[in-house]
Design a protein around this motif. Structure first.
Motif, PDB file in Angstrom:
ATOM      1  N   ILE A 179       0.839  -1.204   0.000  1.00  0.00           N
ATOM      2  CA  ILE A 179       0.000   0.000   0.000  1.00  0.00           C
ATOM      3  C   ILE A 179       0.874   1.253   0.000  1.00  0.00           C
ATOM      4  CG2 ILE A 179      -1.623   1.348   1.390  1.00  0.00           C
ATOM      5  CD1 ILE A 179      -2.803  -1.336   2.357  1.00  0.00           C
ATOM      6  N   LEU A 180       1.908   1.266   0.828  1.00  0.00           N
ATOM      7  CA  LEU A 180       2.803   2.414   0.895  1.00  0.00           C
ATOM      8  C   LEU A 180       3.531   2.631  -0.434  1.00  0.00           C
ATOM      9  CD1 LEU A 180       4.306   1.840   4.461  1.00  0.00           C
ATOM     10  CD2 LEU A 180       2.654   3.600   3.793  1.00  0.00           C
ATOM     11  N   LYS A 181       3.942   1.537  -1.060  1.00  0.00           N
ATOM     12  CA  LYS A 181       4.606   1.646  -2.368  1.00  0.00           C
ATOM     13  C   LYS A 181       3.665   2.280  -3.387  1.00  0.00           C
ATOM     14  CE  LYS A 181       6.727  -1.080  -6.058  1.00  0.00           C
ATOM     15  NZ  LYS A 181       7.048  -2.451  -6.544  1.00  0.00           N
ATOM     16  N   ALA A 182       2.406   1.819  -3.392  1.00  0.00           N
ATOM     17  CA  ALA A 182       1.426   2.363  -4.328  1.00  0.00           C
ATOM     18  C   ALA A 182       1.161   3.844  -4.076  1.00  0.00           C
ATOM     19  CB  ALA A 182       0.121   1.576  -4.232  1.00  0.00           C
ATOM     20  N   GLN A 183       1.306   4.265  -2.823  1.00  0.00           N
ATOM     21  CA  GLN A 183       1.100   5.668  -2.469  1.00  0.00           C
ATOM     22  C   GLN A 183       2.339   6.520  -2.695  1.00  0.00           C
ATOM     23  OE1 GLN A 183      -0.139   5.322   1.613  1.00  0.00           O
ATOM     24  NE2 GLN A 183      -2.287   4.898   1.105  1.00  0.00           N
ATOM     25  N   GLY A 184       3.450   5.884  -3.070  1.00  0.00           N
ATOM     26  CA  GLY A 184       4.683   6.609  -3.323  1.00  0.00           C
ATOM     27  C   GLY A 184       5.455   6.971  -2.074  1.00  0.00           C
ATOM     28  N   VAL A 185       5.159   6.303  -0.955  1.00  0.00           N
ATOM     29  CA  VAL A 185       5.869   6.577   0.306  1.00  0.00           C
ATOM     30  C   VAL A 185       7.247   5.924   0.256  1.00  0.00           C
ATOM     31  CG1 VAL A 185       5.872   6.288   2.805  1.00  0.00           C
ATOM     32  CG2 VAL A 185       3.717   6.725   1.594  1.00  0.00           C
ATOM     33  N   THR A 186       8.271   6.683   0.552  1.00  0.00           N
ATOM     34  CA  THR A 186       9.644   6.170   0.572  1.00  0.00           C
ATOM     35  C   THR A 186      10.301   6.574   1.886  1.00  0.00           C
ATOM     36  OG1 THR A 186      10.459   8.164  -0.544  1.00  0.00           O
ATOM     37  CG2 THR A 186       9.830   6.291  -1.952  1.00  0.00           C
ATOM     38  N   GLY A 187      11.620   6.327   1.973  1.00  0.00           N
ATOM     39  CA  GLY A 187      12.370   6.769   3.141  1.00  0.00           C
ATOM     40  C   GLY A 187      12.303   5.819   4.316  1.00  0.00           C
ATOM     41  N   ILE A 212       2.734   3.333   9.899  1.00  0.00           N
ATOM     42  CA  ILE A 212       4.126   3.400   9.438  1.00  0.00           C
ATOM     43  C   ILE A 212       4.401   4.746   8.779  1.00  0.00           C
ATOM     44  CG2 ILE A 212       5.789   2.414   7.816  1.00  0.00           C
ATOM     45  CD1 ILE A 212       4.402  -0.310   8.259  1.00  0.00           C
ATOM     46  N   ALA A 213       3.477   5.195   7.916  1.00  0.00           N
ATOM     47  CA  ALA A 213       3.650   6.473   7.222  1.00  0.00           C
ATOM     48  C   ALA A 213       3.707   7.635   8.213  1.00  0.00           C
ATOM     49  CB  ALA A 213       2.511   6.680   6.227  1.00  0.00           C
ATOM     50  N   LYS A 214       2.938   7.548   9.273  1.00  0.00           N
ATOM     51  CA  LYS A 214       2.915   8.613  10.282  1.00  0.00           C
ATOM     52  C   LYS A 214       4.274   8.770  10.935  1.00  0.00           C
ATOM     53  CE  LYS A 214       0.233  10.160  14.309  1.00  0.00           C
ATOM     54  NZ  LYS A 214      -0.946   9.857  15.172  1.00  0.00           N
ATOM     55  N   TYR A 215       4.913   7.662  11.274  1.00  0.00           N
ATOM     56  CA  TYR A 215       6.231   7.736  11.903  1.00  0.00           C
ATOM     57  C   TYR A 215       7.309   8.119  10.896  1.00  0.00           C
ATOM     58  CZ  TYR A 215       5.095   6.038  16.606  1.00  0.00           C
ATOM     59  OH  TYR A 215       4.627   5.929  17.890  1.00  0.00           O
ATOM     60  N   ILE A 216       7.167   7.683   9.646  1.00  0.00           N
ATOM     61  CA  ILE A 216       8.150   8.067   8.633  1.00  0.00           C
ATOM     62  C   ILE A 216       8.147   9.574   8.424  1.00  0.00           C
ATOM     63  CG2 ILE A 216       8.727   7.911   6.176  1.00  0.00           C
ATOM     64  CD1 ILE A 216       7.622   5.040   6.237  1.00  0.00           C
ATOM     65  N   ALA A 217       6.938  10.150   8.472  1.00  0.00           N
ATOM     66  CA  ALA A 217       6.803  11.583   8.168  1.00  0.00           C
ATOM     67  C   ALA A 217       7.172  12.477   9.345  1.00  0.00           C
ATOM     68  CB  ALA A 217       5.370  11.878   7.723  1.00  0.00           C
ATOM     69  N   ASN A 218       7.246  11.922  10.542  1.00  0.00           N
ATOM     70  CA  ASN A 218       7.474  12.768  11.713  1.00  0.00           C
ATOM     71  C   ASN A 218       8.385  12.074  12.709  1.00  0.00           C
ATOM     72  OD1 ASN A 218       7.312  14.477  13.971  1.00  0.00           O
ATOM     73  ND2 ASN A 218       5.203  15.047  13.504  1.00  0.00           N
ATOM     74  N   ALA A 219       9.680  12.332  12.581  1.00  0.00           N
ATOM     75  CA  ALA A 219      10.659  11.711  13.477  1.00  0.00           C
ATOM     76  C   ALA A 219      10.474  12.167  14.917  1.00  0.00           C
ATOM     77  CB  ALA A 219      12.076  12.029  13.003  1.00  0.00           C
ATOM     78  N   GLY A 220       9.901  13.363  15.103  1.00  0.00           N
ATOM     79  CA  GLY A 220       9.659  13.846  16.454  1.00  0.00           C
ATOM     80  C   GLY A 220       8.668  12.977  17.208  1.00  0.00           C
ATOM     81  N   LEU A 221       7.675  12.425  16.507  1.00  0.00           N
ATOM     82  CA  LEU A 221       6.724  11.526  17.140  1.00  0.00           C
ATOM     83  C   LEU A 221       7.392  10.223  17.573  1.00  0.00           C
ATOM     84  CD1 LEU A 221       3.538  11.914  14.893  1.00  0.00           C
ATOM     85  CD2 LEU A 221       3.965  12.911  17.149  1.00  0.00           C
ATOM     86  N   VAL A 222       8.347   9.764  16.787  1.00  0.00           N
ATOM     87  CA  VAL A 222       9.095   8.558  17.136  1.00  0.00           C
ATOM     88  C   VAL A 222       9.848   8.779  18.444  1.00  0.00           C
ATOM     89  CG1 VAL A 222      10.964   7.014  16.443  1.00  0.00           C
ATOM     90  CG2 VAL A 222       9.301   7.796  14.746  1.00  0.00           C
TER      91      VAL A 222
END
Length: 368
Positions: free
Chosen positions: A206-214, A318-328
Motif C-alpha cells: 500500500i505504501l509503495k502504491a502511495q509513493g511513500v519512501t524513506g 508506518i507512514a505517520k512515523y516516517i513523516a514525523n521523526a519527532g513523534l518517534v
C-alpha cells in the motif's frame, strides 16, 4: 521411607525452543530471581519431530521425579501456554502434588483464550485442573488475570509482567534520535500469520502504491522464512525488506541500536518480550490491540496500536512515523518511562521473589 529434609531448590520447567518463553526464563535467571536457591533447569519441550518431543518430555519428567525423590526441590516453576503444553503441565502438577512440592504455573499462551473457548469438556477440565492445582498462577497482564479468574475464581493469580534482559536498557541513554537518513523499522518474532508479518507485506505494498519512501524493514525471526522471502519477491518489494532469520546476542543488540521503530502487528499475544525490549532500548512501537499490549502502550504518546489484520491502518501508522521523526522520539521516551515503572527487571523482581519466599517450606516431607 518418609523422612524430613531441608529443600531450597527450585525446578524451572520450560522449553528449549527458540521464542519468547525461553527468553523469559533466561531473563529471570540473569536478573537473579533464583539467586537464593539451588536452581534446576528442566526442558520439557523442544522443536523437532514427534519422537524428539516425546523423548524430551519423558526425560524431563524423569529428571523432576529424581529431584523429588532425593528431596532437592521445594517449588516447581512451570512455564506453559496452551494445547499440548496444558497436557504436559497437568502431569507435572500431579507428580508435584504427590510429593507435596509447591507449584507455580506461569501462563504465556497468546492463543490460550481462543483455544479454551473453542475446546471440548475434557480439555477445559484439564485447564481447570492445572489452574486450580497450582499454588500460584502467573499471568502477563490484567487482561489475562481477568480471563483466568473467570475460569478458576479461587486460583492465586499474580500479574507478573514479562521483562527483557537489562542489556538493552543502556541503548536508550546512548541513542541519538533522528540520526538515520531513512526510518529503520524492525520486526522481531515468529515469521508467520499469527505475528502479522504477511499483513506487513500488504501494508508495504500500500505504501509503495502511495509513493511513500524513506524507510526500510529488517525482519528477524524463525518460522516461514522462505515463504516470506518468496512473497516479498512476488510482490516486488525487495527494496523495502531485509529478511535475516533468527537473531540473538550481539546481532540483536546491534539491530536494536540501529533501528527506530519496532513493528509487531500480531493477531494474538500475551505480552511480547520483543515489545518490552524495544521500550527499554528507545524504539517506538507499532503493534496491535491484543492481549496485554494495550496495557503496555495505552495511548498514541507511547506508541501506535491498530486492530489486528487491518493492513490499511498499519500502512498509515508506518507512514505517520516516517513523516514525523519527532513523534518517534516522543513515543520512545514515554514508553521508556512506562518500562521503568512497570516492566523492568527491577520493577518485577521483588514480586516474583516474594511469591517464591512464601511458597518455599524448608521442612518438607520427601520420599527417599
Amino acid at each position: 521411607m518418609n523422612t524430613v529434609t531441608e529443600r531450597k531448590g527450585i525446578a524451572v520447567v520450560g522449553t528449549k525452543a527458540k521464542g519468547g518463553i525461553h527468553a523469559v526464563i533466561e531473563n529471570h535467571i540473569q536478573a537473579g530471581v533464583y539467586d537464593d536457591y539451588d536452581l534446576y533447569l528442566i526442558a520439557s519441550h523442544d522443536d523437532g519431530g514427534m519422537f524428539k518431543r516425546f523423548y524430551t518430555y519423558f526425560a524431563a519428567l524423569a529428571s523432576l521425579l529424581s529431584l523429588l525423590f532425593r528431596g532437592k526441590v521445594s517449588v516447581c516453576h512451570l512455564h506453559g501456554s496452551h494445547k499440548g503444553s496444558i497436557y504436559r503441565k497437568a502431569l507435572f502438577i500431579f507428580v508435584c502434588r504427590l510429593f507435596k512440592c509447591k507449584v507455580i504455573f506461569h501462563l504465556h499462551g497468546s492463543v490460550f483464550a481462543r483455544t479454551y473457548d473453542s475446546a471440548g469438556g475434557f480439555y477445559r477440565g484439564l485447564v481447570k485442573y492445572v489452574l486450580n492445582g497450582a499454588d500460584s498462577v502467573f499471568v502477563l497482564s490484567q487482561y489475562w488475570a481477568n480471563y483466568v479468574g473467570s475460569i478458576a475464581p479461587d486460583a492465586d493469580i499474580r500479574i507478573i509482567n514479562n521483562f527483557p534482559s537489562p542489556v538493552f536498557e543502556g541503548l536508550f541513554h546512548e541513542r541519538r534520535f533522528n540520526a538515520n537518513a531513512v526510518t529503520k523499522l524492525l520486526f522481531l518474532g515468529y515469521i508467520g500469520q499469527r505475528k502479522g508479518v504477511y499483513d506487513l507485506v500488504d501494508a508495504v505494498a500500500i505504501l509503495k502504491a502511495q509513493g511513500v519512501t524513506g524507510f526500510t524493514i529488517t525482519v528477524g525471526g524463525n518460522g516461514e522464512i522462505e515463504q516470506l522471502k518468496t512473497l516479498i519477491k512476488e510482490r516486488e518489494l525487495c527494496a523495502y525488506f531485509d529478511v535475516i532469520g533468527w537473531v540473538t546476542g550481539e546481532q540483536k543488540y546491534r539491530l536494536m541500536n540501529e533501528s527506530d521503530v519496532l513493528l509487531l502487528p500480531s493477531h494474538n499475544e500475551g505480552l511480547p518480550i520483543a515489545i518490552l525490549e524495544a521500550m527499554s532500548a528507545g524504539l517506538a512501537v507499532i503493534s496491535t490491540t491484543v492481549g496485554g499490549i494495550p496495557e503496555a502502550i495505552p495511548n498514541d504518546q507511547t506508541g501506535l496500536l491498530i486492530e489486528p489484520g487491518d493492513q490499511q491502518a498499519l500502512a498509515s501508522a508506518i507512514a505517520k512515523y516516517i513523516a514525523n521523526a519527532g513523534l518517534v522520539e516522543q513515543a520512545a521516551r514515554c514508553a521508556r518511562q512506562r518500562y521503568d515503572a512497570s516492566y523492568s527487571s527491577a520493577a518485577n523482581l521483588q514480586t516474583i521473589r516474594a511469591v517464591l519466599r512464601g511458597l518455599v517450606n524448608l521442612k518438607l516431607s520427601a520420599v527417599l
